[in-house]
Design an enzyme around this catalytic site. Sequence first.
Site, PDB file in Angstrom:
ATOM      1  N   GLU A 151      -4.557 -12.741   2.089  1.00  0.00           N
ATOM      2  CA  GLU A 151      -3.884 -13.601   1.136  1.00  0.00           C
ATOM      3  C   GLU A 151      -2.388 -13.325   1.313  1.00  0.00           C
ATOM      4  O   GLU A 151      -1.978 -12.159   1.306  1.00  0.00           O
ATOM      5  CB  GLU A 151      -4.325 -13.246  -0.293  1.00  0.00           C
ATOM      6  CG  GLU A 151      -3.706 -14.194  -1.283  1.00  0.00           C
ATOM      7  CD  GLU A 151      -4.004 -13.850  -2.742  1.00  0.00           C
ATOM      8  OE1 GLU A 151      -4.831 -12.965  -3.000  1.00  0.00           O
ATOM      9  OE2 GLU A 151      -3.372 -14.492  -3.593  1.00  0.00           O
TER      10      GLU A 151
ATOM     11  N   ARG B  21     -13.668   0.085   2.799  1.00  0.00           N
ATOM     12  CA  ARG B  21     -12.222   0.064   2.924  1.00  0.00           C
ATOM     13  C   ARG B  21     -11.727   1.372   3.501  1.00  0.00           C
ATOM     14  O   ARG B  21     -12.344   2.410   3.314  1.00  0.00           O
ATOM     15  CB  ARG B  21     -11.564   0.064   1.539  1.00  0.00           C
ATOM     16  CG  ARG B  21     -11.579  -1.122   0.826  1.00  0.00           C
ATOM     17  CD  ARG B  21     -10.803  -1.053  -0.459  1.00  0.00           C
ATOM     18  NE  ARG B  21     -10.635  -2.450  -0.719  1.00  0.00           N
ATOM     19  CZ  ARG B  21      -9.493  -3.094  -0.662  1.00  0.00           C
ATOM     20  NH1 ARG B  21      -8.372  -2.473  -0.504  1.00  0.00           N
ATOM     21  NH2 ARG B  21      -9.452  -4.376  -0.817  1.00  0.00           N
TER      22      ARG B  21
ATOM     23  N   LYS C 108      -1.833  -3.894  -2.608  1.00  0.00           N
ATOM     24  CA  LYS C 108      -0.596  -4.678  -2.500  1.00  0.00           C
ATOM     25  C   LYS C 108       0.134  -4.733  -3.835  1.00  0.00           C
ATOM     26  O   LYS C 108       1.357  -4.769  -3.872  1.00  0.00           O
ATOM     27  CB  LYS C 108      -0.914  -6.085  -2.003  1.00  0.00           C
ATOM     28  CG  LYS C 108      -1.000  -6.152  -0.478  1.00  0.00           C
ATOM     29  CD  LYS C 108      -1.183  -7.562   0.007  1.00  0.00           C
ATOM     30  CE  LYS C 108      -2.599  -8.018  -0.248  1.00  0.00           C
ATOM     31  NZ  LYS C 108      -2.924  -9.306   0.367  1.00  0.00           N
TER      32      LYS C 108
HETATM   33  P1  ATP Z   1      -5.011  -5.263  -1.472  1.00  0.00           P
HETATM   34  O1  ATP Z   1      -6.028  -4.559  -2.310  1.00  0.00           O
HETATM   35  O2  ATP Z   1      -4.124  -4.374  -0.694  1.00  0.00           O
HETATM   36  O3  ATP Z   1      -4.269  -6.314  -2.201  1.00  0.00           O
HETATM   37  P2  ATP Z   1      -6.640  -7.293  -0.468  1.00  0.00           P
HETATM   38  O4  ATP Z   1      -8.045  -7.080  -0.104  1.00  0.00           O
HETATM   39  O5  ATP Z   1      -6.407  -7.991  -1.738  1.00  0.00           O
HETATM   40  O6  ATP Z   1      -5.875  -5.942  -0.345  1.00  0.00           O
HETATM   41  P3  ATP Z   1      -6.273  -9.330   1.424  1.00  0.00           P
HETATM   42  O7  ATP Z   1      -5.027  -9.990   1.839  1.00  0.00           O
HETATM   43  O8  ATP Z   1      -7.256 -10.118   0.660  1.00  0.00           O
HETATM   44  O9  ATP Z   1      -5.843  -8.065   0.624  1.00  0.00           O
HETATM   45  O10 ATP Z   1      -6.978  -8.615   2.658  1.00  0.00           O
HETATM   46  C1  ATP Z   1      -7.279  -9.235   3.861  1.00  0.00           C
HETATM   47  C2  ATP Z   1      -8.445  -8.540   4.479  1.00  0.00           C
HETATM   48  O11 ATP Z   1      -8.152  -7.171   4.668  1.00  0.00           O
HETATM   49  C3  ATP Z   1      -9.651  -8.614   3.579  1.00  0.00           C
HETATM   50  O12 ATP Z   1     -10.763  -8.984   4.353  1.00  0.00           O
HETATM   51  C4  ATP Z   1      -9.783  -7.234   3.040  1.00  0.00           C
HETATM   52  O13 ATP Z   1     -11.124  -6.927   2.807  1.00  0.00           O
HETATM   53  C5  ATP Z   1      -9.175  -6.386   4.143  1.00  0.00           C
HETATM   54  N1  ATP Z   1      -8.629  -5.141   3.599  1.00  0.00           N
HETATM   55  C6  ATP Z   1      -7.741  -4.998   2.604  1.00  0.00           C
HETATM   56  N2  ATP Z   1      -7.521  -3.712   2.330  1.00  0.00           N
HETATM   57  C7  ATP Z   1      -8.297  -2.999   3.171  1.00  0.00           C
HETATM   58  C8  ATP Z   1      -8.529  -1.600   3.394  1.00  0.00           C
HETATM   59  N3  ATP Z   1      -7.904  -0.662   2.676  1.00  0.00           N
HETATM   60  N4  ATP Z   1      -9.397  -1.243   4.357  1.00  0.00           N
HETATM   61  C9  ATP Z   1     -10.023  -2.174   5.099  1.00  0.00           C
HETATM   62  N5  ATP Z   1      -9.852  -3.492   4.947  1.00  0.00           N
HETATM   63  C10 ATP Z   1      -9.008  -3.913   3.998  1.00  0.00           C
HETATM   64 MG    MG Z   2      -8.071  -9.736  -1.523  1.00  0.00          MG
END
Ligand code: ATP
Ligand code: MG
Length: 566
Positions: free
Chosen positions: A39, A265, A275
């Site tokens: 996102e 994760r 984020k």
């Molecule tokens: P955050 O919690 O940092 O905001 P998010 O999951 O909301 O992370 P996205 O932009 O939706 O951020 O993430 C894009 C992809 O990266 C998703 O498929 C998510 O599952 C993966 N991702 C995010 N954080 C991690 C992590 N710590 N380890 C592995 N994959 C991750």
């Molecule tokens: Mg997300």
Amino acid sequence: MNVAETDLDEGPRDFIRDIVRSDLAAGRVETVVTRFPPEPNGYLHIGHAKSICLNFGVGRGFGGRCHMRFDDTNPTKEEHEYIDSIQEDVRWLGFDWGEHLYFASDHFERLYEWGRHLIRNGDAYVDDLAASEIREYRGTLTEPGTDSPYRDRPVDESLDLFARMRAGEFPDGARVLRARIDMASGNINMRDPVLYRILHAEHPRTGTDWCIYPTYDFAHGQSDAIEGVTHSLCTLEFEDHRPLYDWLIERLPVPYVPKQYEFARLNLTYTIMSKRALIRLVREGHVRGWDDPRMPTLSGMRRRGIPPEAIRDFIGRIGVAKADNLVDVAMLEHCIRDRLNKRAPRRMGVLDPLKVVIENYPEGEGEVLEAVNNPEDPEAGTRAVPFGREIFIERADFMKDPPRKFFRLAPGREVRLRYAYFITCTDVIEDASGEVVELRCTYDPDTRGGNSPDGRKVKGTLHWVSAAHAVAAEIHLYDRLFTRSDMSASGDFVADLNPQSVTVLEGCRVEPEVRNTAGGTVIQFERQGYFCVDPDSTEDNLVFNRTIGLRDTWAKIQSAEGGSGP
Ligand code: ATP
Ligand code: MG
């Protein structure tokens, strides 16, 4: 190693790759298609690197492809800056999506159509409850939810209201489109989840074309289906969303039926990965920006000099599993050192200079000595290092009254200057407060190159720079941004910020060769660690970031545990 060389390398064995392998073998899938779906509401961090390496690694490793997809369904938080930085960071990490760049917003029209499709089939309805009421009606983990009074409203009425939501007739929050599933489901995600909400906000790509936006749950799986994604890989928190993912796919006229798989994760000690938290660090000024070298963002790591190869190596070593865990950041640091040790040209730099005058060296003269660029890599060759009567050494390399185990310079003691000569300290000059301001030494001309002519041994070898030739530099040393190891545990992370996470050293002196360091090259200042030139450097103010020091705590942990690798 270039990433291209790893193409068609299926990578390490893990449960995801096992699934892909068996899908291919059984003919359930012809060409593997994955996607990395951020996102655009912030910069990418090292956790995302795990998802990127997995998705691109699987896509390409099995001869298929990986799409770059932006899940841009929340215009209040998304910005062009993030869309651009994310692409830059994925490329920097070594991956390329070719022509396969997609945005959920490309599909808004089709998603709207599919919303109507669900309504027509009695699978969705427009609800007039306020957000707070929807929350109340949802129930809890132990109590079932309650049906909304609008749940059975006629199809035509929902279709009409949905069209008017789109037309902008209602304010934010007035109505939503909900799936009509089961308010008593044990899985809260199945209790008539919201599919569309009203948001009168300008979208970075569609501008003001829309004032209703699909939720993540409604956009994500459908985008996968439209793009023909075969394996939709996401993190464990989406496991409970999978029934909804499948429910929607089953009821919509999708061109392809993708499958979702969840993995754990990445969590790292002393590191925050959400984020939301990272945005707060930036906005409240706890760091200098998203690319502050202390940040766990890919842009911060790049600015700090961390090579993308080290990150890929690290991600490969931690593997992909289904159980959440906390990885020791020392392991990442080990991968960084491992990579840099093989590649980084060695230079000499004095962080805290102490002047040394070599009294028996002829005044006004100088010479050029030869220094090895990288003992780990004979092909890196040698360089010329200027030497003269006045040099700088590290202040910490001299002690007036040394304890027994101090093997460096002291009054009357002889040491080696790396690649140069043996010198002996003959006099110590102090200022009124007793601080040492200069040393007087003599050198032995027969020890040129730092070699002993008569088998005479010295215990210490010091780095140094010629005073007449040295370049002034500002050096930034970094320590962990947080003092708590498990930052995923609750608590106010601002209170856990390390007040000593950065130390700025001014008046450092480095050998002139560093002026020729190409942008992005990380060098090793001998005995000090790895450093890179910061982009804020100017002609008059050369700024270095210390990427990492030399001491490898992970290697120590490993050898204490019996030397088995991770
Ligand atoms: P955050 O919690 O940092 O905001 P998010 O999951 O909301 O992370 P996205 O932009 O939706 O951020 O993430 C894009 C992809 O990266 C998703 O498929 C998510 O599952 C993966 N991702 C995010 N954080 C991690 C992590 N710590 N380890 C592995 N994959 C991750
Ligand atoms: Mg997300």
